[in-house]
Design an enzyme around this catalytic site. Structure first.
Site, mmCIF file in Angstrom:
data_model
loop_
_atom_site.group_PDB
_atom_site.id
_atom_site.type_symbol
_atom_site.label_atom_id
_atom_site.label_comp_id
_atom_site.label_asym_id
_atom_site.label_seq_id
_atom_site.Cartn_x
_atom_site.Cartn_y
_atom_site.Cartn_z
ATOM 1 N N ALA A 153 38.403 -11.669 43.311
ATOM 2 C CA ALA A 153 37.603 -10.702 42.555
ATOM 3 C C ALA A 153 36.563 -10.032 43.442
ATOM 4 O O ALA A 153 36.336 -8.817 43.341
ATOM 5 C CB ALA A 153 36.930 -11.397 41.373
ATOM 6 N N TYR A 154 35.934 -10.796 44.314
ATOM 7 C CA TYR A 154 34.908 -10.252 45.209
ATOM 8 C C TYR A 154 35.520 -9.258 46.185
ATOM 9 O O TYR A 154 35.001 -8.159 46.384
ATOM 10 C CB TYR A 154 34.254 -11.411 45.957
ATOM 11 C CG TYR A 154 33.089 -11.033 46.841
ATOM 12 C CD1 TYR A 154 31.927 -10.481 46.299
ATOM 13 C CD2 TYR A 154 33.130 -11.266 48.207
ATOM 14 C CE1 TYR A 154 30.847 -10.163 47.104
ATOM 15 C CE2 TYR A 154 32.055 -10.953 49.023
ATOM 16 C CZ TYR A 154 30.911 -10.407 48.466
ATOM 17 O OH TYR A 154 29.847 -10.089 49.274
ATOM 18 N N ALA A 155 36.631 -9.650 46.790
ATOM 19 C CA ALA A 155 37.304 -8.764 47.744
ATOM 20 C C ALA A 155 37.751 -7.472 47.068
ATOM 21 O O ALA A 155 37.614 -6.381 47.636
ATOM 22 C CB ALA A 155 38.504 -9.482 48.361
ATOM 23 N N LYS A 158 34.665 -5.279 46.461
ATOM 24 C CA LYS A 158 34.123 -4.745 47.712
ATOM 25 C C LYS A 158 35.019 -3.648 48.290
ATOM 26 O O LYS A 158 34.523 -2.634 48.801
ATOM 27 C CB LYS A 158 33.951 -5.866 48.737
ATOM 28 C CG LYS A 158 32.761 -6.773 48.472
ATOM 29 C CD LYS A 158 31.457 -6.000 48.439
ATOM 30 C CE LYS A 158 30.243 -6.904 48.456
ATOM 31 N NZ LYS A 158 28.979 -6.153 48.253
#
Length: 251
Positions: A153-155, A158
């Protein structure tokens, strides 16, 4: 004269870590900084440090998940400073979890605290930044660039920010506004806790950093942010600056 003399700056997630480091670096170059964070106690502490150099700097407690109210951050800054020169979209919350266990809620958190605040704050700030021929600094991560495990989710959020940044940089270049990205690696409070909890993993990660250390939030990341907020970077836009000790070397 200092490189950011009297420039008005907004930094989200400014009450700690990289956000606080950038704020300290900028006020020492003459900027007036509004730090925005949900943590009131930490924000007040950092503000006291900033005001030693910039008495006009401010702290605003704000929950970035309130997307329809994010324009109030820009309104507050313009009311206090009379202008806006730099927007730094630093804040982002996410959870580390393997892909097969990742759920909608993990994407909602990561996009809700990172991507959408970046989107809405840029929209709110641009009319003011066009007047000052200002700068936007967004944040990427090696998690997306190199595909780190547990960071789905973070990748995704970003990399979505990186894609949006390039589009915005292309569209607003005609107004003299630049939009760039920092992809950092720094020794923050969170990394210190991770180091204590997982010393072997920390040492393994450190061994892969060509420059042999994690960056300092103020001296390493903050100084690059100062450069991107200054006139020295005005012929650069839509770029990703890898401030990570050489971990993710790119052509």
């Amino acid at each position: 004269m200092s490189r950011l003399q009297n420039k008005a700056v907004i930094i989200t997630g400014g009450a700690g870590g990289i956000g606080a480091g950038m704020a300290k670096a900028m006020v020492k170059e003459g900027a007036n900084v509004l730090i925005v964070d949900v943590n009131e106690e930490a924000g007040a502490k950092v503000l006291a440090e900033l005001r030693e150099f910039s008495p006009k700097s401010e702290f605003l407690q704000f929950d970035l998940m309130k997307h329809d109210e994010l324009h109030k951050i820009v309104d507050f800054a313009v009311e206090k400073f009379g202008r806006l020169d730099v927007l730094v979209n630093n804040a982002h919350v996410s959870r580390q979890i393997m892909f097969e266990e990742t759920k909608q809620e993990h994407f909602d958190l990561s996009f809700g605290t990172g991507f959408y605040p970046t989107f809405y704050l840029m929209q709110a700030a641009l009319p003011h930044l066009k007047e000052t021929k200002g700068n936007i600094i967004n944040f990427a991560s090696g998690a997306g660039i190199s595909g780190q495990k547990t960071q789905t989710a973070y990748a995704a959020a970003k990399e979505a920010i990186r894609g949006m940044t390039r589009v915005v940089a292309n569209e607003v270049a005609q107004y003299g506004v630049t939009v760039n990205i920092i992809s950092p690696m720094a020794m923050t409070e969170g990394v210190e806790k991770w180091k204590a909890a997982f010393p072997d993993m920390y040492e393994d990660t450190l061994s892969k950093v060509p420059l042999g250390r994690f960056g300092d939030p103020e001296q390493d990341i903050g100084r690059v942010a100062v450069f991107l907020a200054s006139e020295d970077s005005k012929y650069m836009t839509g770029q990703t600056f890898m401030v990570d000790g050489g971990v993710n070397m790119r052509p």
